[in-house]
Design an enzyme around this catalytic site. Structure first.
Site, PDB file in Angstrom:
ATOM      1  N   ARG A 103       0.869  -1.189   0.000  1.00 36.22           N
ATOM      2  CA  ARG A 103       0.000   0.000   0.000  1.00 36.22           C
ATOM      3  C   ARG A 103       0.896   1.225   0.000  1.00 36.22           C
ATOM      4  O   ARG A 103       1.674   1.423   0.944  1.00 36.22           O
ATOM      5  CB  ARG A 103      -0.936   0.014   1.212  1.00 36.22           C
ATOM      6  CG  ARG A 103      -1.666   1.337   1.361  1.00 36.22           C
ATOM      7  CD  ARG A 103      -2.763   1.342   2.385  1.00 36.22           C
ATOM      8  NE  ARG A 103      -3.951   0.675   1.894  1.00 36.22           N
ATOM      9  CZ  ARG A 103      -5.168   0.824   2.416  1.00 36.22           C
ATOM     10  NH1 ARG A 103      -5.341   1.619   3.450  1.00 36.22           N
ATOM     11  NH2 ARG A 103      -6.199   0.179   1.914  1.00 36.22           N
ATOM     12  N   HIS A 130      -7.538   1.100  -6.364  1.00 31.77           N
ATOM     13  CA  HIS A 130      -7.807   0.251  -5.200  1.00 31.77           C
ATOM     14  C   HIS A 130      -8.537  -1.021  -5.679  1.00 31.77           C
ATOM     15  O   HIS A 130      -9.713  -1.234  -5.373  1.00 31.77           O
ATOM     16  CB  HIS A 130      -8.637   1.020  -4.180  1.00 31.77           C
ATOM     17  CG  HIS A 130      -8.621   0.435  -2.795  1.00 31.77           C
ATOM     18  ND1 HIS A 130      -7.872  -0.684  -2.467  1.00 31.77           N
ATOM     19  CD2 HIS A 130      -9.279   0.795  -1.657  1.00 31.77           C
ATOM     20  CE1 HIS A 130      -8.062  -0.966  -1.180  1.00 31.77           C
ATOM     21  NE2 HIS A 130      -8.903  -0.098  -0.673  1.00 31.77           N
ATOM     22  N   GLN A 133     -10.495  -3.585  -3.330  1.00 30.39           N
ATOM     23  CA  GLN A 133     -11.776  -3.071  -2.861  1.00 30.39           C
ATOM     24  C   GLN A 133     -12.876  -3.333  -3.882  1.00 30.39           C
ATOM     25  O   GLN A 133     -13.979  -3.776  -3.530  1.00 30.39           O
ATOM     26  CB  GLN A 133     -11.645  -1.554  -2.628  1.00 30.39           C
ATOM     27  CG  GLN A 133     -12.907  -0.902  -2.149  1.00 30.39           C
ATOM     28  CD  GLN A 133     -13.280  -1.334  -0.734  1.00 30.39           C
ATOM     29  OE1 GLN A 133     -12.476  -1.224   0.171  1.00 30.39           O
ATOM     30  NE2 GLN A 133     -14.492  -1.841  -0.556  1.00 30.39           N
ATOM     31  N   ASP A 219     -17.043   7.867  -1.577  1.00 28.38           N
ATOM     32  CA  ASP A 219     -15.831   7.652  -0.777  1.00 28.38           C
ATOM     33  C   ASP A 219     -15.495   9.002  -0.153  1.00 28.38           C
ATOM     34  O   ASP A 219     -16.095  10.032  -0.487  1.00 28.38           O
ATOM     35  CB  ASP A 219     -14.704   7.143  -1.706  1.00 28.38           C
ATOM     36  CG  ASP A 219     -13.429   6.783  -0.964  1.00 28.38           C
ATOM     37  OD1 ASP A 219     -13.468   6.641   0.274  1.00 28.38           O
ATOM     38  OD2 ASP A 219     -12.373   6.653  -1.624  1.00 28.38           O
ATOM     39  N   CYS A 258     -16.386   2.316   0.537  1.00 26.64           N
ATOM     40  CA  CYS A 258     -15.276   1.413   0.885  1.00 26.64           C
ATOM     41  C   CYS A 258     -14.874   1.535   2.351  1.00 26.64           C
ATOM     42  O   CYS A 258     -14.247   0.630   2.890  1.00 26.64           O
ATOM     43  CB  CYS A 258     -14.088   1.684  -0.022  1.00 26.64           C
ATOM     44  SG  CYS A 258     -13.384   3.333   0.185  1.00 26.64           S
ATOM     45  N   ARG A 286     -14.135  -8.233   1.895  1.00 26.67           N
ATOM     46  CA  ARG A 286     -12.699  -8.052   1.632  1.00 26.67           C
ATOM     47  C   ARG A 286     -11.941  -9.310   2.052  1.00 26.67           C
ATOM     48  O   ARG A 286     -10.969  -9.711   1.408  1.00 26.67           O
ATOM     49  CB  ARG A 286     -12.139  -6.862   2.432  1.00 26.67           C
ATOM     50  CG  ARG A 286     -12.736  -5.501   2.136  1.00 26.67           C
ATOM     51  CD  ARG A 286     -12.322  -4.956   0.804  1.00 26.67           C
ATOM     52  NE  ARG A 286     -10.892  -4.784   0.644  1.00 26.67           N
ATOM     53  CZ  ARG A 286     -10.167  -3.747   1.101  1.00 26.67           C
ATOM     54  NH1 ARG A 286     -10.757  -2.765   1.757  1.00 26.67           N
ATOM     55  NH2 ARG A 286      -8.859  -3.674   0.880  1.00 26.67           N
TER      56      ARG A 286
END
Ligand code: CP
Ligand code: NVA
Length: 301
Positions: A103, A130, A133, A219, A258, A286
């Site tokens: 990340r 991402h 996700q 988001d 998310c 996830r």
């Protein structure tokens, strides 16, 4: 010749068949949770140059349930924080572990390490994308709709990394994707050009964008690492997902985010805690999607 290394970098680079394989396997892993085990111990290293709750915990729990294990390197408490290069770090990790999740910020670094690494690299979020996700989100849609192939999705808010990965997903699914952002915050032309879909449309007015939406998605307005928070927030005010916007859709519209959410900014309590919010299942999924991505990268799906 061995199998070509399976990195998981961006949805746009995956074959449709592989995306669907990973998601189908995620449903199986959920149904039979805890049953699937590695035959030998597999170790995942996770490098975090940015904070995380879900990604970190779901990969760790997922690996442990598969009979694997994890090691975590945070910027602050590894030599990365004192200036050791990422490539040197990868060189060392390649000697210890079987697979790496990264990340970070600039996606260039993700591709640099992927070109270099002798073990698979998983994109755990960059400034530009991402993908983990979005696969979990698609799994969540499959659980809630009989057929997701022609769903009307509507993104309202910042045209950020998560939005970019939704755009990439349109290469594999026939989604109609409406995107409504304040001026200057739409996704970049570079990302849109990767997909070139006539089913992706852009709106200045969120109330026009949401009319036919089966799913509203948003988001945070301020992603990790962004500056100028105060100035940005002002521009986003009319892009909040609240009851008024929800009522403007003609359908029984679901809600995805998310997380982490900034309640009172991009979404109100009544929406995120409402009956059509899928956010907690989305977060749960996830776990299975990450297990499935790990298995796919390791050639076990
Ligand atoms: N959605 C998501 O990636 O959450 P974290 O930042 O907590 O990992
Ligand atoms: N766009 C957000 C996603 C967090 C999971 C960020 O990059 O901070």
């Amino acid at each position: 010749m061995g199998r070509k290394m399976r990195h998981f970098l961006n949805i746009s680079e995956l074959k449709t068949n592989d995306v669907k394989k990973i998601i189908n396997q995620s449903h199986v892993l959920k149904k039979e949770y805890g049953k699937r085990k590695f035959k030998k111990k597999i170790i995942l290293a996770m490098i975090f140059e940015k904070p995380s709750t879900r990604t970190r915990v779901s990969f760790e729990v997922g690996m442990k349930q598969l009979n694997g294990d994890v090691v975590i390197l945070d910027q602050a408490d590894s030599q990365l924080g004192r200036g050791e290069s990422l490539i040197d770090t990868i060189k060392v990790l390649n000697r210890y572990v079987d697979i790496i999740m990264y990340r970070g910020s600039d996606e260039k670094k993700l591709y640099e390490i992927a070109n270099f690494s002798s073990v698979p690299i998983i994109n755990g979020l960059t400034d530009q994308s991402h993908p983990c996700q979005i696969l979990a989100d698609i799994m969540t849609l499959e659980e809630n709709f009989k057929d997701i192939s022609n769903l009307n999705l509507c993104w309202v808010g910042d045209g950020n990394n998560v939005c970019n990965s939704w755009i990439h997903s349109c290469l594999h699914y026939g989604f109609n994707l409406n995107i409504s952002c304040p001026k200057g915050f739409f996704p970049s032309k570079k990302v849109i050009d990767v997909v070139k879909s006539k089913k992706i449309n852009f709106f200045d007015n969120p109330y026009e964008a949401v009319i036919d939406a089966d799913v509203l998605i948003t988001d945070t307005w301020v992603s990790m690492g962004m500056q100028d928070e105060e100035k940005r927030l002002e521009k986003f005010k009319s892009f909040q997902i609240n009851s008024k916007l929800m009522k403007s859709t003609k359908k029984n519209t679901f809600f995805l985010h998310c997380l982490p959410a900034h309640r009172g900014c991009e979404v109100t309590d009544e929406i995120i805690d409402g009956k059509n919010s899928l956010v907690w299942t989305e977060a749960e999924n996830r776990l299975y999607v990450h297990q499935s991505i790990l298995l796919w990268c390791l050639g076990k799906v």
